[in-house]
Structure formats: structure tokens, C-alpha cells
Motif scaffolding. Structure first.
Motif, short mmCIF file in Angstrom:
data_model
loop_
_atom_site.label_atom_id
_atom_site.label_comp_id
_atom_site.label_asym_id
_atom_site.label_seq_id
_atom_site.Cartn_x
_atom_site.Cartn_y
_atom_site.Cartn_z
N ASP A 60 3.48 64.62 3.89
CA ASP A 60 3.43 64.01 5.23
C ASP A 60 2.05 63.50 5.63
N ARG A 88 5.22 67.47 16.08
CA ARG A 88 5.94 67.01 17.28
C ARG A 88 6.50 65.62 17.09
N ALA A 89 5.68 64.73 16.52
CA ALA A 89 6.12 63.36 16.33
C ALA A 89 7.27 63.27 15.33
N LYS A 90 7.29 64.17 14.38
CA LYS A 90 8.35 64.16 13.37
C LYS A 90 9.58 64.94 13.82
N GLY A 91 9.40 65.75 14.86
CA GLY A 91 10.51 66.54 15.37
C GLY A 91 10.80 67.78 14.55
N VAL A 92 9.73 68.37 13.99
CA VAL A 92 9.89 69.58 13.19
C VAL A 92 8.85 70.61 13.62
N GLU A 93 9.00 71.82 13.14
CA GLU A 93 7.98 72.83 13.32
C GLU A 93 6.82 72.55 12.35
N SER A 112 0.41 67.91 16.23
CA SER A 112 0.75 66.59 16.75
C SER A 112 1.73 65.87 15.83
N THR A 155 -1.26 59.46 16.55
CA THR A 155 -0.59 60.73 16.23
C THR A 155 -1.56 61.72 15.59
N TYR A 162 5.28 56.55 13.21
CA TYR A 162 4.76 57.47 14.22
C TYR A 162 4.00 56.69 15.29
#
Length: 333
Positions: free
Chosen positions: A217, A161-166, A158, A145, A141
Motif C-alpha cells: 500500500d 482511513r482513506a482505504k476503509g481498513v484498520e 490516514s 492522504t 486516494y
């Protein structure tokens, strides 16, 4: 795997310390495992301390315990400031948790480990045995982040967004404590999932480095400062981001911290502040958990599993060992 081989452990003699650290955590794990499920937390912890100290005293180092079982007046062995090793070899800082998860061991629940970190002298934060606010994520990341000073909602958003998920695709791991009731509610309000744990936040922070395997996570919450320094040492080796802040909410705690050289009681530390230079971390399973298998006893044989991390080379070694002469001499071999 990196070919870089610099730092205090770069010469062949010092590099052998990697295996020596494995012997140290194996001995502590075996000693504690003999009391798994017996409900005697203090006895299991003392057995691990005694075994670890015996092995540490035989190491070819000039070692100083900067993270230990307590301060000199509170711990009979492995206290903060204690000198260990033969006195011949590299000068190093040592952080130890002979039995992380004493309750887990006493109840024979998953996840108890014996763990230690070793680094160049002056490299590890000498933290008093107080609480620390912590936040940690794994590698991959962008810097910044997450931040300890942000709200749980901002951190979850945040990271998502960095992981590309909701946010619902994020899972936080949090110690199940009354002090975390507001934190747990705030995280759940974001739609993120939570894995509650009863103990063992070193392993919990390490879990964040492999979310595809562990399903975790981010670590959030307050735990012991010594464990925070050891966890930061591990992240230095395997990647990720971590911040911590000591909770010095009394004059006594501030005075203890000041004796250890901590001049700013409100300072926010990142993992490079807590563990610098060349760092090696070793952990051996006591009870089987997601990180490591526990000690297995059978007639004439004891089996252990250990993971060893090193920062300068970026290596992660898993060592499965069969001890065939340990029934009469725990900690040897």
C-alpha cells in the motif's frame, strides 16, 4: 484510455520514441542479464551502461542526461550533463538507471530492471546522487492522504482511513537497511505489516499503484535520489502520490546540489515537482520479479518483457519481445 495527444511527443515522428525507448532498456537488460548470478556487480552495471549508451546515441533526439550514473568526474558514461542522441529531434531530459538492483542481478535474485524516463527539456528534477527521503502511495486516494513530514503512525492511520481498513490492513514496503530500524519499529507499532526488500525501490514504489495485486500500500523510507525522480516519473503516468526531500547533510552535497540549481536544501518535492510535462518511462526486466519477467536465453532466441508508461495518454503498454539475431549483436533488433 485517453484520447488526449498533446505535448512534445505528439507528432508522429516523436511518438515513435516510445518504441525506441523499449529498444534502449531491452539492450541494457540483455547485457546485464548475461552476468546474472556471477557476483560481479560493477561489471554487470558497466555492461548495462555501455549497452544503454549505444542505443541512446542513436535516438533522434537532443537529449541531456539529468539523472545518470553519477557526476562527470565519477562516471565514464551516462554522467549527469552528458548529451546523447543524434542531435536531430525534440529537446528532452533523460533519467536513466541502466541496472536498478545491481546486487539482485549479481545474486540472480528477483526484481532487477533496466529503466529510463524521457521528458520535455527542463521537466525532470536534476538531482545529485545523494539520498532522498520518500513516501508514496497509489491512485484513488484524496490529495494529502500522506505527508513526508508526518510520523509513520499518522501516515498509516490516514491511509487506513482513506482505504476503509484498520491499520493492520495496511502493508508498507521498506528497504531493509540499518538506517530504517526506527521506521520499521514505528510502523510495526501501528499494527501495519511490512514487506522488507533488499534493493529496487523504483519497482517498490510502482508496486504501491496496484495494492490488490502486489499486497503493498505504501512506500516509506530513504533511498537514492535518482531512483526517486524516476519513480516519480512513473507515478506521473499511472497515478498516485509521492513526496521526496533530498538529504543534503554536508557542505559538499549542498554545493553539488546548488550547481544543479537547487536553492532550497530543505525543500519537499511532490511528484509534479520531480517530473513535469509529458513523460515516458520504460523498464525491462533483468531478473524475474513481481513487476516484470527477466531476460530468457535459449539457442538462437532471447526473450524480454518491458512495460512502458506515458503520462499524457495514461497508457501502460506491456511488450513481450523475441530477439532472434541478438546472440552476435546485443542491443540490435
Amino acid at each position: 484510455m485517453s484520447a488526449v495527444n498533446t505535448g512534445i511527443f505528439s507528432d508522429p515522428t516523436a511518438r515513435g520514441l516510445t518504441l525506441e525507448l523499449v529498444r534502449v532498456t531491452e539492450a541494457a537488460a540483455i547485457a546485464a542479464a548475461r552476468l546474472r548470478g556471477h557476483g560481479r556487480e560493477k561489471e554487470a552495471d558497466q555492461a548495462a551502461v555501455d549497452a544503454m549508451r549505444t542505443e541512446l546515441m542513436a535516438l533522434p533526439i537532443e537529449g541531456s542526461v539529468v539523472i545518470g550514473e553519477g557526476e562527470r568526474d565519477e562516471a565514464p558514461m551516462l554522467f549527469i550533463g552528458e548529451r546523447v542522441g543524434t542531435g536531430h529531434g525534440p529537446s528532452v531530459d533523460i533519467a536513466v538507471d541502466p541496472l536498478e538492483g545491481t546486487t539482485l542481478c549479481a545474486k540472480d535474485m528477483p526484481g532487477a530492471i533496466a529503466v529510463m524516463a524521457l521528458a520535455e527539456r527542463g521537466s525532470l528534477l536534476a538531482a545529485p546522487d545523494v539520498y532522498m527521503q520518500k513516501i508514496a502511495i497509489g491512485p484513488g486516494y484524496p490529495p494529502g492522504t500522506v505527508d513526508l513530514d508526518w510520523s509513520p503512525a499518522k501516515n498509516i492511520a490516514s491511509l487506513a482511513r482513506a482505504k476503509g481498513v484498520e491499520p493492520s490492513g495496511i502493508t508498507a514496503i521498506i528497504l531493509d537497511r540499518p538506517r530504517h530500524m526506527d521506521l520499521i519499529a514505528a510502523v510495526r507499532d501501528t499494527g501495519a505489516g511490512i514487506r522488507l526488500i533488499s534493493d529496487g525501490d523504483i519497482a517498490a514504489i510502482i508496486h504501491c499503484t496496484k495494492p490488490d495485486e502486489t499486497g503493498v500500500d505504501i512506500y516509506m523510507g530513504t533511498g537514492a535520489a535518482p531512483e526517486g525522480v524516476i519513480a516519480a516519473s512513473a507515478l506521473r503516468c499511472i497515478g498516485g502520490q509521492m513526496q521526496g526531500r533530498l538529504i543534503l547533510d554536508s557542505a559538499d552535497k549542498r554545493a553539488r546540489a546548488a550547481k544543479m540549481g537547487i536553492t532550497d536544501p530543505n525543500r519537499k518535492y511532490d511528484m509534479h515537482d520531480m517530473a513535469r510535462g509529458d513523460v515516458i518511462v520504460a523498464a525491462t526486466g533483468v531478473t524475474t520479479g513481481a513487476l516484470l519477467s527477466g531476460v530468457r536465453f535459449s539457442p538462437g532466441l532471447i526473450e524480454t518483457e518491458t512495460v512502458v508508461y506515458r503520462s499524457n495518454t495514461g497508457t501502460v503498454r506491456r511488450i513481450a519481445c523475441e530477439h532472434r539475431r541478438l546472440e552476435s549483436a546485443p542491443g540490435s533488433g
